[in-house]
Enzyme design. Structure first.
Site, mmCIF file in Angstrom:
data_model
loop_
_atom_site.group_PDB
_atom_site.id
_atom_site.type_symbol
_atom_site.label_atom_id
_atom_site.label_comp_id
_atom_site.label_asym_id
_atom_site.label_seq_id
_atom_site.Cartn_x
_atom_site.Cartn_y
_atom_site.Cartn_z
ATOM 1 N N ASP A 20 0.852 -1.206 0.000
ATOM 2 C CA ASP A 20 0.000 0.000 0.000
ATOM 3 C C ASP A 20 0.881 1.249 0.000
ATOM 4 O O ASP A 20 0.738 2.145 -0.829
ATOM 5 C CB ASP A 20 -0.902 0.003 1.235
ATOM 6 C CG ASP A 20 -1.750 -1.265 1.302
ATOM 7 O OD1 ASP A 20 -1.601 -2.020 2.267
ATOM 8 O OD2 ASP A 20 -2.513 -1.509 0.355
ATOM 9 N N TYR A 202 4.585 -14.900 0.022
ATOM 10 C CA TYR A 202 3.891 -14.994 1.312
ATOM 11 C C TYR A 202 4.149 -16.354 1.938
ATOM 12 O O TYR A 202 4.659 -17.269 1.276
ATOM 13 C CB TYR A 202 2.376 -14.805 1.099
ATOM 14 C CG TYR A 202 1.980 -13.462 0.551
ATOM 15 C CD1 TYR A 202 1.464 -13.346 -0.742
ATOM 16 C CD2 TYR A 202 2.148 -12.294 1.297
ATOM 17 C CE1 TYR A 202 1.123 -12.111 -1.270
ATOM 18 C CE2 TYR A 202 1.813 -11.058 0.777
ATOM 19 C CZ TYR A 202 1.296 -10.970 -0.507
ATOM 20 O OH TYR A 202 0.967 -9.736 -1.026
ATOM 21 N N GLN A 259 13.696 0.355 -2.327
ATOM 22 C CA GLN A 259 12.896 0.154 -3.555
ATOM 23 C C GLN A 259 13.777 0.227 -4.807
ATOM 24 O O GLN A 259 13.579 -0.547 -5.743
ATOM 25 C CB GLN A 259 11.810 1.235 -3.642
ATOM 26 C CG GLN A 259 10.484 0.831 -3.026
ATOM 27 C CD GLN A 259 9.370 1.804 -3.410
ATOM 28 O OE1 GLN A 259 9.623 2.976 -3.619
ATOM 29 N NE2 GLN A 259 8.157 1.313 -3.497
ATOM 30 N N ARG A 275 5.096 -10.797 -5.395
ATOM 31 C CA ARG A 275 3.810 -10.966 -4.706
ATOM 32 C C ARG A 275 3.000 -9.675 -4.758
ATOM 33 O O ARG A 275 3.446 -8.681 -5.339
ATOM 34 C CB ARG A 275 4.057 -11.415 -3.264
ATOM 35 C CG ARG A 275 4.574 -10.326 -2.347
ATOM 36 C CD ARG A 275 4.882 -10.814 -0.935
ATOM 37 N NE ARG A 275 4.828 -9.718 0.025
ATOM 38 C CZ ARG A 275 5.243 -9.822 1.282
ATOM 39 N NH1 ARG A 275 5.779 -10.955 1.725
ATOM 40 N NH2 ARG A 275 5.130 -8.792 2.113
ATOM 41 N N GLY A 276 1.822 -9.644 -4.164
ATOM 42 C CA GLY A 276 1.042 -8.421 -3.939
ATOM 43 C C GLY A 276 0.764 -7.624 -5.195
ATOM 44 O O GLY A 276 0.232 -8.135 -6.168
ATOM 45 N N GLU A 277 1.137 -6.327 -5.151
ATOM 46 C CA GLU A 277 0.807 -5.447 -6.277
ATOM 47 C C GLU A 277 2.053 -4.759 -6.821
ATOM 48 O O GLU A 277 2.307 -4.814 -8.033
ATOM 49 C CB GLU A 277 -0.223 -4.391 -5.849
ATOM 50 C CG GLU A 277 -0.564 -3.420 -6.978
ATOM 51 C CD GLU A 277 -1.854 -2.657 -6.757
ATOM 52 O OE1 GLU A 277 -2.775 -3.184 -6.090
ATOM 53 O OE2 GLU A 277 -1.963 -1.536 -7.270
ATOM 54 N N ASP A 278 2.846 -4.124 -5.981
ATOM 55 C CA ASP A 278 3.950 -3.316 -6.518
ATOM 56 C C ASP A 278 5.068 -4.182 -7.081
ATOM 57 O O ASP A 278 5.535 -3.935 -8.195
ATOM 58 C CB ASP A 278 4.493 -2.369 -5.439
ATOM 59 C CG ASP A 278 5.343 -1.269 -6.058
ATOM 60 O OD1 ASP A 278 6.512 -1.157 -5.680
ATOM 61 O OD2 ASP A 278 4.855 -0.574 -6.963
ATOM 62 N N SER A 279 5.511 -5.196 -6.370
ATOM 63 C CA SER A 279 6.591 -6.052 -6.919
ATOM 64 C C SER A 279 6.077 -6.820 -8.145
ATOM 65 O O SER A 279 6.830 -7.077 -9.092
ATOM 66 C CB SER A 279 7.112 -7.027 -5.862
ATOM 67 O OG SER A 279 6.087 -7.921 -5.440
HETATM 68 O O1 TRH Z 1 4.228 -6.268 0.589
HETATM 69 P P1 TRH Z 1 3.145 -6.742 -0.284
HETATM 70 O O2 TRH Z 1 2.593 -8.074 0.021
HETATM 71 O O3 TRH Z 1 1.940 -5.689 -0.256
HETATM 72 C C1 TRH Z 1 0.604 -6.150 -0.456
HETATM 73 C C2 TRH Z 1 0.071 -5.546 -1.731
HETATM 74 O O4 TRH Z 1 0.188 -4.154 -1.683
HETATM 75 C C3 TRH Z 1 -1.389 -5.912 -1.915
HETATM 76 O O5 TRH Z 1 -1.943 -5.226 -3.028
HETATM 77 C C4 TRH Z 1 -2.168 -5.500 -0.684
HETATM 78 O O6 TRH Z 1 -3.490 -5.977 -0.816
HETATM 79 C C5 TRH Z 1 -1.539 -6.111 0.533
HETATM 80 O O7 TRH Z 1 -0.166 -5.718 0.643
HETATM 81 C C6 TRH Z 1 -2.293 -5.618 1.749
HETATM 82 O O8 TRH Z 1 3.628 -6.781 -1.801
HETATM 83 P P2 TRH Z 1 4.017 -5.637 -2.819
HETATM 84 O O9 TRH Z 1 2.780 -4.929 -3.285
HETATM 85 O O10 TRH Z 1 4.879 -6.236 -3.822
HETATM 86 O O11 TRH Z 1 4.873 -4.590 -1.984
HETATM 87 C C7 TRH Z 1 6.166 -4.940 -1.587
HETATM 88 C C8 TRH Z 1 7.071 -3.745 -1.818
HETATM 89 O O12 TRH Z 1 8.333 -3.974 -1.168
HETATM 90 C C9 TRH Z 1 7.389 -3.537 -3.294
HETATM 91 O O13 TRH Z 1 7.441 -2.159 -3.591
HETATM 92 C C10 TRH Z 1 8.788 -4.103 -3.429
HETATM 93 C C11 TRH Z 1 9.377 -3.692 -2.100
HETATM 94 N N1 TRH Z 1 10.559 -4.448 -1.675
HETATM 95 C C12 TRH Z 1 11.693 -3.713 -1.395
HETATM 96 O O14 TRH Z 1 11.711 -2.483 -1.537
HETATM 97 N N2 TRH Z 1 12.793 -4.379 -0.958
HETATM 98 C C13 TRH Z 1 12.825 -5.731 -0.822
HETATM 99 O O15 TRH Z 1 13.863 -6.285 -0.408
HETATM 100 C C14 TRH Z 1 11.637 -6.479 -1.146
HETATM 101 C C15 TRH Z 1 11.640 -7.975 -1.033
HETATM 102 C C16 TRH Z 1 10.495 -5.808 -1.573
#
Ligand code: TRH
Length: 382
Positions: A20, A202, A259, A275-279
């Protein structure tokens, strides 16, 4: 006299994990850096921000990060006092703009433009809901508009910094930069010709089964898992060691990176588990094969979302390869053993690699989400 920059407030409430904040921060940065907006990001939890941007101080109520004002969204932040509302208000993922702020929006003439940025989905219905207005039940004619990210021209597109693909291409063409990246992250560079894999997912994914299946890959394998569930699984597979080698697989549990570095990890690998949305989106811009662990929801709606994306993503592949990609993604999300699905997917990797490049190129034809959002807000007048 130059007009003052348009003021945007972006509200974000941390539901869970990092995404988020990751999406809200990326959007805020694009609006400020690429569209000249004066952006204030209001976050209810700064600890997640500090993981993504280590220079952020979670103790500060107000700070500036990446050219945007970051305020801690404490309960009561807008109670009892003059509330200065922005020209455009973005609430992310339906986080509900605070009532005193909404009251101040309704009292301002002209009303600020008010947009709810929704979660990303590849489902068909999104196109029909994108950009729809919803007058506020209590403060009409104050109206909120729903803005959906997406993969098609009838959606709001995907977050993509203007220089992202050029930076990706430069890094992927620069072996010295990649070697330096690996040495910094894992203390050594991968063996020549190794299949390089990043792991981010996850709990419940079959990490152990994947790592064991990777020992059957024809050639060396290099696995990197940033701190979290995947890193713990790697350490367990290495019998308690954060780094080591088993059956031709060199595996490394590494620290969580910021990031910017995470993009480089995705660009440096041949296969990314995300996973999720951004990655998930960043892996698509990396133009490398990837496997998506979708955020599981209690109502099992995530299976529909997973199938919807897979249908779009594999539409351009020949059926035999599409079946292999789908089988591995579904096994990964179900937590099934990969003894059968992995070898078939492994064999399809060269085709999947070409497809990943074609997919990224096709997505890049869409205007990016920040550009579309800025244009949408301008079209709402005010
Ligand atoms: O962390 P997430 O599981 O977030 C999720 C999603 O936002 C999903 O849409 C939402 O419903 C849920 O939360 C509540 O996965 P996501 O979206 O990939 O976000 C992880 C962020 O972390 C992404 O920007 C990549 C970043 N990241 C780093 O910056 N450094 C790292 O070492 C890693 C592994 C990830």
């Amino acid at each position: 006299m130059t007009a003052r920059p348009e003021r945007w407030d972006v509200f974000c409430r941390v539901v869970d994990n990092f995404g988020d904040v990751a999406v809200a921060l990326r959007l805020a940065r694009c609006l400020a850096r690429e569209h000249g907006k004066a952006v204030r990001l209001l976050l209810d939890d700064l600890t997640v921000l500090a993981r993504l941007r280590p220079e952020a101080d979670p103790a500060l109520a107000r700070q500036e990060i990446d050219g945007i004002a970051v305020w801690r969204w404490d309960a009561g932040l807008f109670e009892g006092g003059a509330v200065e509302v922005a020209d455009v208000v973005v609430e992310t993922f339906g986080c509900d703009t605070p009532e005193p702020y909404v009251r101040a929006m309704a009292a301002r003439d002209p009303h600020p433009r008010w947009i709810n940025l929704e979660y990303l989905s590849a489902e068909e219905w999104v196109e029909g809901s994108h950009a729809l207005p919803s007058p506020h039940p209590k403060y009409a004619p104050l109206t909120r508009h729903f803005f959906f990210p997406g993969f098609t021209a009838r959606t709001g597109g995907l977050l993509r910094e203007r220089d992202l693909l050029d930076r990706r291409d430069a890094f992927q063409a620069d072996r010295a930069a990649q070697a330096a990246f690996w040495r910094l992250l894992a203390g050594a560079a991968p063996p020549e010709g190794a299949l390089k894999v990043s792991l981010f997912g996850y709990a419940g994914a079959p990490y152990d089964s994947l790592l064991t299946a990777l020992t059957r890959h024809a050639g060396p394998v290099w696995v990197v898992a940033p701190e979290g569930v995947a890193a713990a699984a790697v350490t367990a597979w290495l019998r308690g060691n954060p780094a080591g080698e088993r059956g031709g697989v060199s595996a490394h549990a590494v620290p969580f990176v910021d990031q910017g570095r995470y993009d480089e990890l995705l660009w440096a690998c041949d296969l990314n588990f995300v996973r999720g949305e951004d990655s998930f989106v960043r892996a698509q811009w990396a133009a490398r094969p990837f496997v998506w662990h979708i955020y599981p929801t209690d109502d099992n709606a995530h299976w529909v979302k997973l199938a919807a994306f897979l249908a779009r993503y594999t539409a351009g592949m020949d059926r035999a390869h599409a079946v292999k990609v789908t089988a591995l993604w579904e096994a990964w999300n179900r937590g099934d053993a990969l003894g059968k699905a992995w070898p078939a997917f492994d064999a399809a990797l060269p085709v999947a690699a070409a497809h990943a490049e074609e997919w990224a190129g096709r997505l890049a034809l869409q205007p990016d989400l920040a550009t579309q959002l800025a244009g949408f807000a301008a079209g709402l007048g005010g």
